[in-house]
Each structure stands twice: as structure tokens, then as C-alpha cells.
Design a protein around this motif. Structure first.
Motif, PDB file in Angstrom:
ATOM      1  N   TRP A  18     112.369  42.105  96.565  1.00  0.00           N
ATOM      2  CA  TRP A  18     113.847  42.078  97.362  1.00  0.00           C
ATOM      3  C   TRP A  18     114.119  40.675  97.724  1.00  0.00           C
ATOM      4  O   TRP A  18     115.327  40.329  97.757  1.00  0.00           O
ATOM      5  CB  TRP A  18     113.767  42.970  98.726  1.00  0.00           C
ATOM      6  N   GLN A  19     113.148  39.884  98.264  1.00  0.00           N
ATOM      7  CA  GLN A  19     113.353  38.650  98.432  1.00  0.00           C
ATOM      8  C   GLN A  19     113.701  37.753  97.319  1.00  0.00           C
ATOM      9  O   GLN A  19     114.719  37.040  97.814  1.00  0.00           O
ATOM     10  CB  GLN A  19     112.037  37.935  99.057  1.00  0.00           C
ATOM     11  N   ASN A  20     113.396  38.044  96.198  1.00  0.00           N
ATOM     12  CA  ASN A  20     113.764  37.250  95.141  1.00  0.00           C
ATOM     13  C   ASN A  20     115.371  37.464  94.715  1.00  0.00           C
ATOM     14  O   ASN A  20     116.136  36.669  94.470  1.00  0.00           O
ATOM     15  CB  ASN A  20     112.842  37.595  93.972  1.00  0.00           C
ATOM     16  N   ARG A  21     115.684  38.920  94.747  1.00  0.00           N
ATOM     17  CA  ARG A  21     117.154  39.142  94.634  1.00  0.00           C
ATOM     18  C   ARG A  21     118.110  38.580  95.371  1.00  0.00           C
ATOM     19  O   ARG A  21     119.210  37.987  95.241  1.00  0.00           O
ATOM     20  CB  ARG A  21     117.186  40.711  94.798  1.00  0.00           C
ATOM     21  N   GLN A  22     117.770  38.279  96.940  1.00  0.00           N
ATOM     22  CA  GLN A  22     118.434  37.679  97.936  1.00  0.00           C
ATOM     23  C   GLN A  22     118.541  36.196  97.536  1.00  0.00           C
ATOM     24  O   GLN A  22     119.673  35.696  97.759  1.00  0.00           O
ATOM     25  CB  GLN A  22     117.617  37.658  99.168  1.00  0.00           C
ATOM     26  N   ARG A  23     117.557  35.703  96.938  1.00  0.00           N
ATOM     27  CA  ARG A  23     117.830  34.165  96.649  1.00  0.00           C
ATOM     28  C   ARG A  23     118.519  34.069  95.751  1.00  0.00           C
ATOM     29  O   ARG A  23     119.347  32.943  95.347  1.00  0.00           O
ATOM     30  CB  ARG A  23     116.332  33.534  96.507  1.00  0.00           C
ATOM     31  N   ILE A  24     118.420  34.792  94.651  1.00  0.00           N
ATOM     32  CA  ILE A  24     119.428  34.787  93.435  1.00  0.00           C
ATOM     33  C   ILE A  24     120.728  34.826  93.748  1.00  0.00           C
ATOM     34  O   ILE A  24     121.552  34.320  93.272  1.00  0.00           O
ATOM     35  CB  ILE A  24     118.872  35.696  92.277  1.00  0.00           C
ATOM     36  N   ALA A  25     121.086  35.853  94.517  1.00  0.00           N
ATOM     37  CA  ALA A  25     122.390  36.013  95.143  1.00  0.00           C
ATOM     38  C   ALA A  25     123.008  34.889  95.665  1.00  0.00           C
ATOM     39  O   ALA A  25     124.224  34.396  95.604  1.00  0.00           O
ATOM     40  CB  ALA A  25     122.590  37.527  95.771  1.00  0.00           C
ATOM     41  N   ARG A  26     122.276  34.349  96.643  1.00  0.00           N
ATOM     42  CA  ARG A  26     122.758  33.114  97.579  1.00  0.00           C
ATOM     43  C   ARG A  26     122.994  32.051  96.457  1.00  0.00           C
ATOM     44  O   ARG A  26     123.770  31.281  96.616  1.00  0.00           O
ATOM     45  CB  ARG A  26     121.542  32.780  98.547  1.00  0.00           C
ATOM     46  N   LEU A  27     121.827  31.822  95.611  1.00  0.00           N
ATOM     47  CA  LEU A  27     122.131  30.330  94.875  1.00  0.00           C
ATOM     48  C   LEU A  27     123.294  30.579  93.599  1.00  0.00           C
ATOM     49  O   LEU A  27     124.005  29.852  93.427  1.00  0.00           O
ATOM     50  CB  LEU A  27     120.925  30.300  94.018  1.00  0.00           C
ATOM     51  N   ALA A  28     123.448  32.112  93.381  1.00  0.00           N
ATOM     52  CA  ALA A  28     124.422  32.266  92.362  1.00  0.00           C
ATOM     53  C   ALA A  28     125.801  31.882  92.964  1.00  0.00           C
ATOM     54  O   ALA A  28     126.845  31.273  92.411  1.00  0.00           O
ATOM     55  CB  ALA A  28     124.582  33.812  91.791  1.00  0.00           C
ATOM     56  N   GLY A  29     126.185  32.451  94.170  1.00  0.00           N
ATOM     57  CA  GLY A  29     127.184  31.994  94.956  1.00  0.00           C
ATOM     58  C   GLY A  29     127.429  30.538  95.118  1.00  0.00           C
ATOM     59  O   GLY A  29     128.394  29.931  95.105  1.00  0.00           O
TER      60      GLY A  29
END
Length: 541
Positions: A18-29
Motif C-alpha cells: 500500500w505504501q509503495n502504491r502511494q509513493r508511485i502515485a505521488r511521484l507519477a503526478g
């Protein structure tokens, strides 16, 4: 009531995911917000359909980070993304029931997470009924050599050869069974590869990219895309895991062969020698990993029984084998058709030299505990089939027995390997080495690599009868030069971005700012982006 250890691991793994998915989404944006691509900027196509399904492997992380860095550098990045584009893929093959399709829905969801805010071009599956009919009654040998007329070029597309390494890797064996399930899977891979060829060719025509970045170029989706690129004169760069923890290897060549170009005048400085010696000290203690996998849970000294047995013989010669389905074997099999043919040749030598103890060491990855990578064609099986364990002058060490290979090398008169990295290390330990297969280090004079089977047997007999063996000085010099280059020049460190996950073999992103992906803030990203866009060497300073 306390939480059982197995449940604690599951909870920890789910939270890390879950934490990794949050980081991916934030960085992608943030990457999308700050990237400044222009209409005249080069277009880069990225393709990686075999490095992951639902989790994030090292190579999946490399592709993600590379795409972001390229986009921030001003390039137009387009991901060629599988959307149920294969009837059967490599990682999604069910080895119990080949007819079961891959987990496309979960994989597509992961693709959407990884490439959120990025430009993507999905491809779906369309079966060629003509190709399906043509391959329907072919046996395994015919499928392995199968080529098919292609609308892409005048040259037939060698579908069988493109697919063969993948099906060997998937089924964990070199020798394929000529049965109905194996023929079915082989045909499905061929049909899927042909679909990828057509769809990737269409993609190139539509987007006109200046360079393609693909996963290792050994598995059939990516090697097919590379074949199409060659027909289209599209420059490609491929990547694999490097030889330092969380490092990547990028090359214009074949990444699973690890081509390394070392200047003739390069020699290690005192500082570089010290750095290399510190690495070797850890390595010789078994403290190392590859692709996020720690091979040795423990490392044991040679037991008393083996030490006593060694004293009963005039000399000892270790034989180190490989995993027969590994992607390196496509490069290794130049003298012998496969590793077991090499072992068959060695058996004749073993039987004719009863004064010598031959210690056959199976590769630890052959029976990697806790994973789905257990080999279905093993050295242990070869030993049992040929009753090798009944010979007085043979000691067989199973892959699950973590005895120190380095202690064994120190007691050896010389060392025999197929193409294992232990051959390079044995040279560094001062032992002569004879290779039966082409290894990444045989591109330089580091070991004895005869040009034929009879020449190899002649060299082994020569060393067996020699009173003493002198290792050429150039072997040792080249071994140190090659290993240093492999570790510190061609391996591009990405450890500031990546960390391990509770699930073995998977990684997640560390917390870092999007600015760390800018070439001006990261030497690694500078080398990767300029290597891809400007065709510069992928070498650390």
C-alpha cells in the motif's frame, strides 16, 4: 492473543505494498507536472512485459525510474503496455495446467498504477488463424526451428528461436518434452510473439521513436520487439540487474551476456584495489545477493567427512555447474549443445582418473527454496541417472547444501566450470580454471576456454597430470580488471530509490523527492538518460 509470525509477515507485506502504491502515485503526478517535453523532443518507447505481474521486481523498478527520468529530461516517453496482448505470457504461465490463461486483470491494474500520468500505448491479442493452422501439427523440434513469412521485412521472422529460451525458462528445463501440453504452450508463445511483432511494428510506424528501451531481450515479448526494431533500424537499449545491490546494467548489446568493454590501458589504482578486496572479502563469506535474492541463508565450512575423503586422493578438482534453463545458457552453449552434454564429456574423464577426487557442486539456484524456480532438469537427476554417486572418486554436493565453495577451491588443484561466476572468482583465488561454456568473463583472457570438446578434454588431462600449475599473470590481471568494471563501472547504482520488500524478490520505492530523478541531481540518472538519448556509454565515472 499474539499475532502468528506468518500473519505478521502478511500484514507487513500488505502495508508495504500500500505504501509503495502511494509513493508511485505521488511521484507519477509530480513527474507529469514538472516534465517539459517539446514537439521536437526525441520519442522513447519503453517495453517491459516480463519483469513482473502484480508486484514490482528490480527490473520493473528500473523501467519505472528510467521512464520518469527520461520524461523529466524532456523526452517524449511512450510505454508499450500489454493489455491481454498474449494468450500465454512467461510469468503468467501455470506450470501445472498450461491451458490456464495468465492473470491479466491483476497485471493490467498494476500497469495502470505504474504508468499513471504517463503516455501509454496498449496492445491486445489477435490470433492469426493461418499461423495457428500452420503450427498445429508441428513437433517440438519443428517448432524450435519454425520461421514464418513476415509483412515487416523480406526476412522470415524466426519465431521458434525467439520463443525457445522463454519456454525453457518457463518450464525450468533445457530438454523439452515432445508431448501435447508442451507443444500447446510452445504454439501459444509463437502465436503471441507474432501478435507482438505486428503490434510493435504498427507502434513504430505511428510514433516513429528514436530509441527503444526494453527488458533483457531474452524473453520472447521483448526479444520479438527487438527483432522488429532491428528490421526497422530502430536503436535499442536493454537492461538487466547489475552486480551491485540495487544496480542496473544497460547496454546496446545482449544484456544477459553482460558485454563489458575495458580499455587496454586500464589498471586498478591502489584505492580501487582496496575497494575490490573489500567486496571480495564479503563475497567469499557468502554475503551477497543477485536480483534482490540472497542465495546463501548460511555458509558452512567443509565437513570432516569431506576433508577426510580429500586426503584419500592424490588431488581434488571441483566441478561447478549452472542452472540449465537460465537465460545465460543461450550464450554459453557454443562448444556443447547444453550443460548436460558437457557433464557427459566430463564423466569419461572422471572414470579414467580414479586417483583424483572430483567434487560436483550443483548451483544453489537449481533448487531455490521458497520460490517457483525449482528446476525440472537437474544435476542431481543427472547424477542419479548415471549412478555418479556410486563412483569412489566423486563427491556430489546438492544445491541445498550450503558448503563453502571457496574453501573447496582453495584445496583444488584446478577448477572446472560451465559458465558460472565462480570461475572468475577461482582465478582471483589463484587457481587455474577451465570453462566448458562461454561465460561473460571469457571475452577476456581470464580462464582456459578451449574452442572444442576434444580440446577441453585435452586441457583437463594436461592439468591433471601436471606436477604444478602456473596461472598466467594476465589471467589474474584481467580477472581483477573485469570484476572491477562489472561492479563499479557498468553497474549503475539505484539504491537511493529502491528498497527491499518483505516478499522475497520484490522491491518498493524509498521516499525521495522528484528532483532526485533529474540528471543534474543524480549521476546515475545522468548516465542512464544520456546513454539512451545521446547514445553515450553506460559507465559510472
Amino acid at each position: 492473543m499474539p499475532v502468528p509470525p506468518s500473519n505478521r509477515v502478511k500484514i507487513k507485506s500488505r502495508y508495504a505494498t500500500w505504501q509503495n502504491r502511494q509513493r508511485i502515485a505521488r511521484l507519477a503526478g509530480l513527474v507529469a507536472k514538472h516534465a517539459n517535453s517539446t514537439p521536437n523532443a526525441p520519442t522513447v518507447v519503453m517495453f517491459n512485459a516480463t519483469a513482473r505481474l502484480t508486484g514490482m521486481s528490480l527490473n520493473a523498478a528500473f523501467a519505472l525510474l528510467t521512464g520518469w527520468a527520461l520524461h523529466l529530461s524532456g523526452a517524449n516517453v511512450v510505454h508499450f503496455v500489454c493489455q491481454s496482448g498474449m494468450s500465454h505470457c512467461v510469468l503468467g504461465t501455470n506450470r501445472e495446467k498450461y491451458e490456464v490463461g495468465p492473470p491479466c486483470d491483476a497485471c493490467i491494474r498494476q500497469s495502470k498504477r505504474l504508468y499513471a500520468e504517463s503516455q501509454t500505448h496498449p496492445f491486445s491479442y489477435h490470433v492469426s488463424t493461418e499461423l495457428e493452422s500452420t503450427t498445429e501439427k508441428l513437433n517440438i523440434g519443428e517448432l524450435s526451428e519454425f520461421a514464418y513469412p513476415s509483412p515487416i521485412s523480406n526476412e522470415p521472422i524466426p519465431l521458434g528461436k525467439l520463443v525457445l529460451p522463454s519456454i525453457r525458462w518457463t518450464l525450468r528445463r533445457h530438454t523439452l518434452l515432445d508431448d501435447k501440453p508442451t507443444r500447446y504452450l510452445f504454439r501459444q508463445y509463437i502465436l503471441s510473439a507474432y501478435n507482438i511483432a505486428l503490434k510493435f511494428d504498427e507502434f513504430i510506424g505511428q510514433f516513429n521513436p528514436s530509441v527503444g528501451v526494453i527488458f533483457n531481450g531474452a524473453m520472447y515479448p521483448e526479444v520479438t520487439a527487438r527483432w522488429v526494431s532491428n528490421q526497422r533500424n530502430l536503436r535499442t537499449v536493454a537492461h538487466e540487474v547489475g552486480f551491485q545491490r540495487y544496480s542496473a546494467f544497460f547496454t546496446k548489446g545482449e544484456p544477459t551476456a553482460y558485454p563489458v568493454e575495458i580499455p587496454d590501458n586500464f589498471d586498478l589504482s591502489h584505492k580501487q584495489n582496496t575497494e575490490l578486496d573489500a567486496y571480495l572479502e564479503k563475497r567469499f563469506q557468502g554475503n551477497f545477493s543477485m536480483a534482490g535474492i540472497q542465495f546463501w541463508p548460511e555458509i558452512l565450512s567443509l565437513d570432516k567427512a569431506l576433508l577426510d575423503k580429500i586426503t584419500d586422493f592424490k588431488q581434488v578438482v571441483p566441478i561447478f555447474t549452472n542452472v540449465v534453463y537460465d537465460t545465460s545458457q543461450a550464450h554459453a552453449n557454443v562448444i556443447f549443445p547444453h550443460m548436460f552434454a558437457w557433464l557427459d564429456a566430463l564423466l569419461q574423464i572422471i572414470q579414467s582418473h580414479p586417483e583424483t577426487l572430483f567434487v560436483i557442486r550443483a548451483h544453489p539456484d537449481e533448487m531455490r527454496v521458497g520460490t517457483a524456480k525449482l528446476s525440472n532438469e537437474t544435476v542431481q537427476g543427472w547424477v542419479e541417472d548415471n549412478e555418479i554417486d556410486k563412483l569412489d572418486n566423486v563427491e556430489f554436493i546438492k544445491p541445498t547444501k550450503y558448503l563453502s565453495s571457496y574453501e573447496l577451491i582453495q584445496k583444488a588443484k584446478f577448477v572446472i566450470v560451465y559458465n558460472s561466476s565462480i570461475g572468475l572468482e577461482a582465478t582471483l583465488l589463484g587457481k587455474a580454471v577451465i570453462c566448458g561454456g562461454k561465460a561473460r568473463y571469457t571475452q577476456y583472457p581470464i580462464v582456459y576456454f578451449p574452442d572444442s570438446g576434444p580440446a577441453m578434454i585435452e586441457k583437463i588431462n594436461e592439468l591433471l597430470s601436471a606436477i604444478s600449475i602456473h596461472v598466467p599473470a594476465e589471467f589474474t590481471r584481467n580477472a581483477r580488471r573485469f570484476l572491477y568494471y562489472q561492479l563499479y563501472r557498468t553497474s549503475i547504482p539505484l539504491d537511493e530509490y529502491i528498497q527491499e520488500m518483505p516478499r522475497m524478490g520484490f522491491v518498493s520505492l524509498k521516499p525521495f523527492s522528484w528532483q532526485r530523478l533529474l540528471a543534474g541531481n543524480s549521476k546515475s540518472m545522468e548516465i542512464i538518460t544520456t546513454g539512451i538519448i545521446e547514445d553515450k556509454p553506460f559507465l559510472m565515472p
